[in-house]
Design a protein around this motif. Structure first.
Motif, PDB file in Angstrom:
ATOM      1  N   THR A 500       0.829  -1.202   0.000  1.00 57.30           N
ATOM      2  CA  THR A 500       0.000   0.000   0.000  1.00 57.30           C
ATOM      3  C   THR A 500       0.866   1.255   0.000  1.00 57.30           C
ATOM      4  OG1 THR A 500      -1.696  -1.195   1.251  1.00 57.30           O
ATOM      5  CG2 THR A 500      -1.879   1.197   1.194  1.00 57.30           C
ATOM      6  N   CYS A 501       1.941   1.253   0.806  1.00 53.81           N
ATOM      7  CA  CYS A 501       2.879   2.385   0.803  1.00 53.81           C
ATOM      8  C   CYS A 501       3.510   2.572  -0.572  1.00 53.81           C
ATOM      9  CB  CYS A 501       3.969   2.160   1.848  1.00 53.81           C
ATOM     10  SG  CYS A 501       3.462   2.435   3.548  1.00 53.81           S
ATOM     11  N   LEU A 502       3.840   1.479  -1.225  1.00 47.69           N
ATOM     12  CA  LEU A 502       4.472   1.546  -2.540  1.00 47.69           C
ATOM     13  C   LEU A 502       3.527   2.175  -3.566  1.00 47.69           C
ATOM     14  CD1 LEU A 502       7.051   0.798  -4.096  1.00 47.69           C
ATOM     15  CD2 LEU A 502       5.986  -1.398  -4.636  1.00 47.69           C
ATOM     16  N   VAL A 503       2.266   1.765  -3.540  1.00 43.18           N
ATOM     17  CA  VAL A 503       1.277   2.348  -4.459  1.00 43.18           C
ATOM     18  C   VAL A 503       1.085   3.830  -4.157  1.00 43.18           C
ATOM     19  CG1 VAL A 503      -1.173   2.315  -5.097  1.00 43.18           C
ATOM     20  CG2 VAL A 503       0.082   0.171  -4.880  1.00 43.18           C
ATOM     21  N   ASP A 504       1.024   4.177  -2.880  1.00 45.99           N
ATOM     22  CA  ASP A 504       0.870   5.573  -2.480  1.00 45.99           C
ATOM     23  C   ASP A 504       2.074   6.395  -2.930  1.00 45.99           C
ATOM     24  OD1 ASP A 504      -0.683   7.562  -1.000  1.00 45.99           O
ATOM     25  OD2 ASP A 504       1.004   7.580   0.386  1.00 45.99           O
ATOM     26  N   LEU A 505       3.272   5.815  -2.805  1.00 40.04           N
ATOM     27  CA  LEU A 505       4.509   6.479  -3.233  1.00 40.04           C
ATOM     28  C   LEU A 505       4.456   6.828  -4.719  1.00 40.04           C
ATOM     29  CD1 LEU A 505       7.625   7.140  -2.762  1.00 40.04           C
ATOM     30  CD2 LEU A 505       8.030   4.771  -3.445  1.00 40.04           C
ATOM     31  N   LEU A 506       4.117   5.853  -5.551  1.00 39.45           N
ATOM     32  CA  LEU A 506       4.064   6.062  -6.993  1.00 39.45           C
ATOM     33  C   LEU A 506       2.884   6.953  -7.376  1.00 39.45           C
ATOM     34  CD1 LEU A 506       4.897   2.409  -8.081  1.00 39.45           C
ATOM     35  CD2 LEU A 506       6.387   4.399  -8.336  1.00 39.45           C
ATOM     36  N   GLY A 507       1.753   6.750  -6.681  1.00 39.33           N
ATOM     37  CA  GLY A 507       0.557   7.534  -6.996  1.00 39.33           C
ATOM     38  C   GLY A 507       0.738   9.008  -6.714  1.00 39.33           C
ATOM     39  N   ARG A 508       1.324   9.344  -5.575  1.00 33.85           N
ATOM     40  CA  ARG A 508       1.539  10.757  -5.233  1.00 33.85           C
ATOM     41  C   ARG A 508       2.458  11.432  -6.247  1.00 33.85           C
ATOM     42  NH1 ARG A 508       0.630  12.552   0.207  1.00 33.85           N
ATOM     43  NH2 ARG A 508      -0.355  10.941   1.479  1.00 33.85           N
ATOM     44  N   ALA A 509       3.401  10.656  -6.791  1.00 33.18           N
ATOM     45  CA  ALA A 509       4.349  11.209  -7.763  1.00 33.18           C
ATOM     46  C   ALA A 509       3.773  11.243  -9.171  1.00 33.18           C
ATOM     47  CB  ALA A 509       5.631  10.391  -7.747  1.00 33.18           C
ATOM     48  N   GLY A 510       2.539  10.786  -9.347  1.00 26.05           N
ATOM     49  CA  GLY A 510       1.898  10.816 -10.654  1.00 26.05           C
ATOM     50  C   GLY A 510       2.264   9.666 -11.556  1.00 26.05           C
ATOM     51  N   ARG A 511       2.996   8.684 -11.028  1.00 22.79           N
ATOM     52  CA  ARG A 511       3.391   7.537 -11.854  1.00 22.79           C
ATOM     53  C   ARG A 511       2.311   6.453 -11.742  1.00 22.79           C
ATOM     54  NH1 ARG A 511       9.807   6.938 -10.532  1.00 22.79           N
ATOM     55  NH2 ARG A 511       9.448   4.937 -11.587  1.00 22.79           N
ATOM     56  N   LEU A 512       1.142   6.787 -12.280  1.00 23.39           N
ATOM     57  CA  LEU A 512      -0.024   5.928 -12.117  1.00 23.39           C
ATOM     58  C   LEU A 512       0.104   4.619 -12.883  1.00 23.39           C
ATOM     59  CD1 LEU A 512      -2.826   8.662 -12.334  1.00 23.39           C
ATOM     60  CD2 LEU A 512      -1.857   7.605 -10.296  1.00 23.39           C
ATOM     61  N   ASP A 513       0.715   4.675 -14.061  1.00 27.41           N
ATOM     62  CA  ASP A 513       0.875   3.436 -14.839  1.00 27.41           C
ATOM     63  C   ASP A 513       1.766   2.439 -14.089  1.00 27.41           C
ATOM     64  OD1 ASP A 513      -0.733   4.322 -16.910  1.00 27.41           O
ATOM     65  OD2 ASP A 513       0.947   5.246 -17.993  1.00 27.41           O
ATOM     66  N   SER A 514       2.830   2.946 -13.484  1.00 27.34           N
ATOM     67  CA  SER A 514       3.722   2.071 -12.714  1.00 27.34           C
ATOM     68  C   SER A 514       2.997   1.495 -11.498  1.00 27.34           C
ATOM     69  CB  SER A 514       4.957   2.847 -12.250  1.00 27.34           C
ATOM     70  OG  SER A 514       5.707   3.308 -13.356  1.00 27.34           O
ATOM     71  N   ALA A 515       2.212   2.359 -10.840  1.00 27.63           N
ATOM     72  CA  ALA A 515       1.446   1.902  -9.674  1.00 27.63           C
ATOM     73  C   ALA A 515       0.454   0.824 -10.087  1.00 27.63           C
ATOM     74  CB  ALA A 515       0.715   3.071  -9.036  1.00 27.63           C
ATOM     75  N   PHE A 516      -0.167   1.008 -11.266  1.00 30.27           N
ATOM     76  CA  PHE A 516      -1.150   0.035 -11.753  1.00 30.27           C
ATOM     77  C   PHE A 516      -0.488  -1.314 -12.034  1.00 30.27           C
ATOM     78  CE2 PHE A 516      -3.672  -1.699 -15.418  1.00 30.27           C
ATOM     79  CZ  PHE A 516      -4.785  -2.050 -14.668  1.00 30.27           C
ATOM     80  N   GLU A 517       0.711  -1.284 -12.613  1.00 27.85           N
ATOM     81  CA  GLU A 517       1.438  -2.531 -12.880  1.00 27.85           C
ATOM     82  C   GLU A 517       1.831  -3.231 -11.574  1.00 27.85           C
ATOM     83  OE1 GLU A 517       1.931  -4.039 -15.787  1.00 27.85           O
ATOM     84  OE2 GLU A 517       0.685  -2.467 -16.655  1.00 27.85           O
ATOM     85  N   ILE A 518       2.210  -2.434 -10.574  1.00 25.05           N
ATOM     86  CA  ILE A 518       2.558  -2.997  -9.258  1.00 25.05           C
ATOM     87  C   ILE A 518       1.339  -3.702  -8.667  1.00 25.05           C
ATOM     88  CG2 ILE A 518       3.107  -2.412  -6.869  1.00 25.05           C
ATOM     89  CD1 ILE A 518       5.557  -2.294  -8.520  1.00 25.05           C
ATOM     90  N   ILE A 519       0.176  -3.071  -8.746  1.00 24.70           N
ATOM     91  CA  ILE A 519      -1.054  -3.646  -8.181  1.00 24.70           C
ATOM     92  C   ILE A 519      -1.377  -4.982  -8.836  1.00 24.70           C
ATOM     93  CG2 ILE A 519      -3.564  -3.339  -7.968  1.00 24.70           C
ATOM     94  CD1 ILE A 519      -3.062  -0.357  -7.599  1.00 24.70           C
ATOM     95  N   LYS A 520      -1.218  -5.049 -10.148  1.00 24.25           N
ATOM     96  CA  LYS A 520      -1.564  -6.284 -10.867  1.00 24.25           C
ATOM     97  C   LYS A 520      -0.696  -7.460 -10.425  1.00 24.25           C
ATOM     98  CE  LYS A 520      -1.332  -4.710 -15.134  1.00 24.25           C
ATOM     99  NZ  LYS A 520      -1.435  -4.704 -16.618  1.00 24.25           N
ATOM    100  N   GLY A 521       0.528  -7.173  -9.955  1.00 18.29           N
ATOM    101  CA  GLY A 521       1.421  -8.255  -9.542  1.00 18.29           C
ATOM    102  C   GLY A 521       1.371  -8.572  -8.058  1.00 18.29           C
ATOM    103  N   MET A 522       0.487  -7.901  -7.332  1.00 20.41           N
ATOM    104  CA  MET A 522       0.408  -8.112  -5.882  1.00 20.41           C
ATOM    105  C   MET A 522      -0.388  -9.366  -5.527  1.00 20.41           C
ATOM    106  SD  MET A 522      -0.542  -4.387  -4.324  1.00 20.41           S
ATOM    107  CE  MET A 522       0.524  -2.966  -4.487  1.00 20.41           C
ATOM    108  N   PRO A 523      -0.173  -9.901  -4.314  1.00 17.15           N
ATOM    109  CA  PRO A 523      -1.074 -10.937  -3.795  1.00 17.15           C
ATOM    110  C   PRO A 523      -2.479 -10.359  -3.652  1.00 17.15           C
ATOM    111  CG  PRO A 523       0.934 -10.801  -2.482  1.00 17.15           C
ATOM    112  CD  PRO A 523       0.949  -9.629  -3.395  1.00 17.15           C
ATOM    113  N   LEU A 524      -3.473 -11.234  -3.640  1.00 11.59           N
ATOM    114  CA  LEU A 524      -4.871 -10.803  -3.661  1.00 11.59           C
ATOM    115  C   LEU A 524      -5.210  -9.878  -2.489  1.00 11.59           C
ATOM    116  CD1 LEU A 524      -7.707 -10.944  -4.856  1.00 11.59           C
ATOM    117  CD2 LEU A 524      -8.095 -13.028  -3.505  1.00 11.59           C
ATOM    118  N   GLU A 525      -4.801 -10.248  -1.271  1.00  6.78           N
ATOM    119  CA  GLU A 525      -5.153  -9.444  -0.095  1.00  6.78           C
ATOM    120  C   GLU A 525      -4.580  -8.032  -0.192  1.00  6.78           C
ATOM    121  OE1 GLU A 525      -4.753  -9.535   4.802  1.00  6.78           O
ATOM    122  OE2 GLU A 525      -3.757 -11.050   3.568  1.00  6.78           O
TER     123      GLU A 525
END
Length: 651
Positions: A500-525
């Protein structure tokens, strides 16, 4: 038979009477009384024998009296008991319980004659601390010297695994010990041994292995049932834990408070108030409700299941409240989002004859942090200094957290610097304090200082704080590097909080595509929790395409809270899509969701003033708005233009 020192006072007592008194007091757990009896016996000129000294040494060990133990050790040497295996074995156990493992080994090495009991005592001494490797070496030596290990040997070894990190390396060692049990025909020879084998599997998270052992047991004791129930709860399988409990009831096995403590923790895991009430009724039926541990856990259970009022009623019903019960109730209020009630309870506690302990003070400091009550936090710090709690590291960590949350980062740093021997918790608290204040560079600098100067190995909590600090400071590359190092260098598997911190880190910086790719590779929970900060980032950066995708994912997962709907409505509004925004607001009503009213709390001269959105009844409202207008004018003059907030408080 219980004999008092006052009896037979007119003539010298024979040794056997002294031994009977020593035996009775030791067997009844009156270890300090044992030492008093022995002292009186020595003053009367009576010398002990091989029956006396093992009991007296046992008493010294149980109360960890190293000083008394060494005195008795000197006496048994002078009396010629150096070759007595029972006395020497008791000395090994004494030094082990006093955390003097070197002394234990010296006694063991100097024993001219050793028995299986002696070997077991030394192996057990190693197993009580971080010396499992030495215990296994000694086990091999024991066999090399022709001594066959028995069930007591393996109980100590298996119990020692609970002191080790749950890694595959130690799991394989545990499995090799089970092979030794099978080879010696001991696997199911004694219930205590089989229970230890189950506990070993549970420690390593191998619940299936524990179940296999449990199912093959012929005679299941209360500890057996309790162990397997606790194992299921440890892996989060509450339903199976309760199924085993019902099976236990069907077997007519006696139930004690430990079982109910496990069941209460299961209720907390699932947050099921109805289940909690059922467990409570079983506790009342069993008559365990007046035990201190049960009273504490009932208060915590109801609070964590969302029924703070019942928790408070149970607390008020107890006539003689212990400090543990006070602490449980204070913690229950704090964890349920009622820090003001926590502070009121603490003030009430101070008016009684009961004194707060370390846990109480740490809990109430946490409540001050949540409330932002600097004045109350400083009062508690004064109490801490006055009563000598300032040397406790947990208290110092709580002070650092309190000052950080109350906006006094310099005071937090001062509390941190005052501690000479800092542990990992203190370093983590200060790093987190910098993270709260958006001081990412300071947090990273302190993190590197911890690694280089102190040589401490960071844990998952420290990495959460570092990622949080990087996120709030825009240090994207540093955050990504720390996330990578956490896995590769520290061997820590990322948790939901890290992702969650990692997504927030990328999201705040505007790197939404990178954050989206990170989410897709995460465990379900983790993925379920990450969509919300991702949606918020889409709102901030006006990315409606990814925002709609995140909102759809949240709806599919059944996580469509009112806050998420508002985020999406605000995203539409910021882009001028009024129709879509209106539809989102309508969904809140149609789904039966209620948006919590926004509120804030301000402390002035020790009094708290609460403001809620849309409430115009506050007496000083005109003066407050006038001051706000003046502040806005000053900000505009300074060239600051605030971001337009589109949250509709009428939702």
């Amino acid at each position: 038979m219980s004999l008092r020192l006052s009896s037979l006072s007119n003539f010298k007592r024979p040794l056997y009477l002294w031994n009977l008194m020593i035996r009775d007091s030791t067997n009844n757990g009156l270890f300090s009384e044992t030492l008093k009896i022995y002292s009186s016996m020595a003053r009367n000129g009576v010398l002990g024998n091989s029956f006396t000294y093992p009991l007296v040494l046992k008493a010294c060990g149980r109360i960890a009296s190293f000083r008394d133990g060494t005195k008795i050790h000197g006496r048994v040497i002078r009396l010629g008991f150096k070759e007595d295996a029972f006395v020497q074995t008791a000395l090994i156990d004494l030094y082990s319980r006093c955390s003097e493992i070197v002394h234990s080994r010296l006694v063991f090495d100097e024993m001219p004659v050793r028995s299986v009991v002696s070997w077991n005592a030394m192996i057990s001494a190693y197993c009580h601390g971080p010396w499992m490797d030495r215990a296994l070496i000694l086990l091999k030596e024991m066999r090399d010297y022709g001594f066959d290990p028995n069930s007591s040997t393996f109980v100590s070894i298996l119990s020692g695994f609970s002191n080790l990190t749950a890694s595959n390396k130690y799991l394989l060692l545990g499995l090799s010990i089970q092979c030794c049990l099978i080879k010696h025909g001991l696997e199911f020879s004694e219930t205590s041994l089989t229970n230890s084998l189950m506990s070993m599997y549970i420690h390593f998270g191998q619940i299936n292995g524990a179940c296999q052992v449990f199912d093959m047991m012929h005679d299941k004791s209360l500890i057996s049932w309790t162990t397997i129930i606790g194992g299921f709860l440890k892996v989060g399988n509450t339903a199976e834990a309760f199924r085993v409990f019902h099976q236990m009831q069907y077997q007519s096995t006696d139930i004690d408070s430990v079982v109910f403590l496990h069941l209460a923790s299961g209720c907390v895991q699932v947050g099921n108030l109805r289940l909690a009430s059922t467990v409570h009724s079983l506790i009342l039926k069993s008559g365990c409700d007046e035990e201190e541990s049960i009273e504490n856990v009932l208060v915590s259970m109801y609070a964590k299941c969302g029924d703070l009022s019942t928790a408070r009623r149970l607390f008020d019903l107890v006539n003689e409240k212990t400090i543990s019960l006070w602490t449980s109730m204070i913690a229950a209020c704090a964890s349920s989002g009622h820090p003001m009630e926590s502070l009121e309870l603490f003030r009430k506690l101070l008016r009684t004859d009961i004194r707060p302990n370390v846990e109480t003070l740490a809990t109430v400091l946490s409540a001050c942090a949540d409330l932002g009550s600097l004045s109350m936090g400083q009062e508690i710090e004064g109490y801490i200094l006055l009563h000598g709690f300032d040397t406790d590291k947990r208290i110092q960590a709580s002070l650092i957290h309190m000052y950080s949350k109350c906006g006094r980062i310099n005071k937090a740093r001062g509390a941190f610097e005052r501690v000479k021997a800092k542990d990992l918790v203190l370093w983590a608290s200060m790093i987190n304090g910098y993270a709260i204040h958006g001081m990412g560079k300071e947090a990273i600098s302190l993190f590197h200082k911890m690694l280089k100067e102190e040589g401490l190995k960071p844990d998952a909590i420290v990495y959460t704080s570092i990622l949080h600090a990087c996120s709030h400071s825009g240090l994207v590359e540093e955050g990504l590097n720390h996330f990578k190092n956490m896995k590769e260098e520290s061997g820590i598997d990322p948790t939901v909080e890290h992702y969650t911190c990692l997504v927030d880190l990328l999201g705040r910086a505007g790197r939404l595509d990178s954050a989206f790719e990170i989410i897709k590779g995460m465990p379900l929970e983790a993925r379920q929790q990450a969509w919300t900060p991702f949606l918020n980032a889409c709102r901030i950066h006006g990315n409606i395409e990814l925002g709609e995708l995140a909102a759809a994912k949240l709806l599919d997962l059944g996580l469509g809270t009112s806050g998420n709907y508002v985020l999406m409505a605000n995203l539409y509004t910021s882009l001028g899509k009024w129709k879509e925004a209106h539809m989102m607001r309508k969904l809140i009503t149609s789904e039966g969701l209620v948006k919590e009213c926004g509120w804030s709390l301000v402390e002035i001269n020790g009094r708290f003033h609460m403001f809620s959105a849309g409430n115009h009844s506050y007496l000083q409202l005109v003066s407050i708005y006038k001051t706000l207008e003046e502040l806005n004018a000053s900000l505009l003059e300074a060239g600051f233009i605030a971001e337009a907030m589109t949250v509709n408080n009428d939702l």
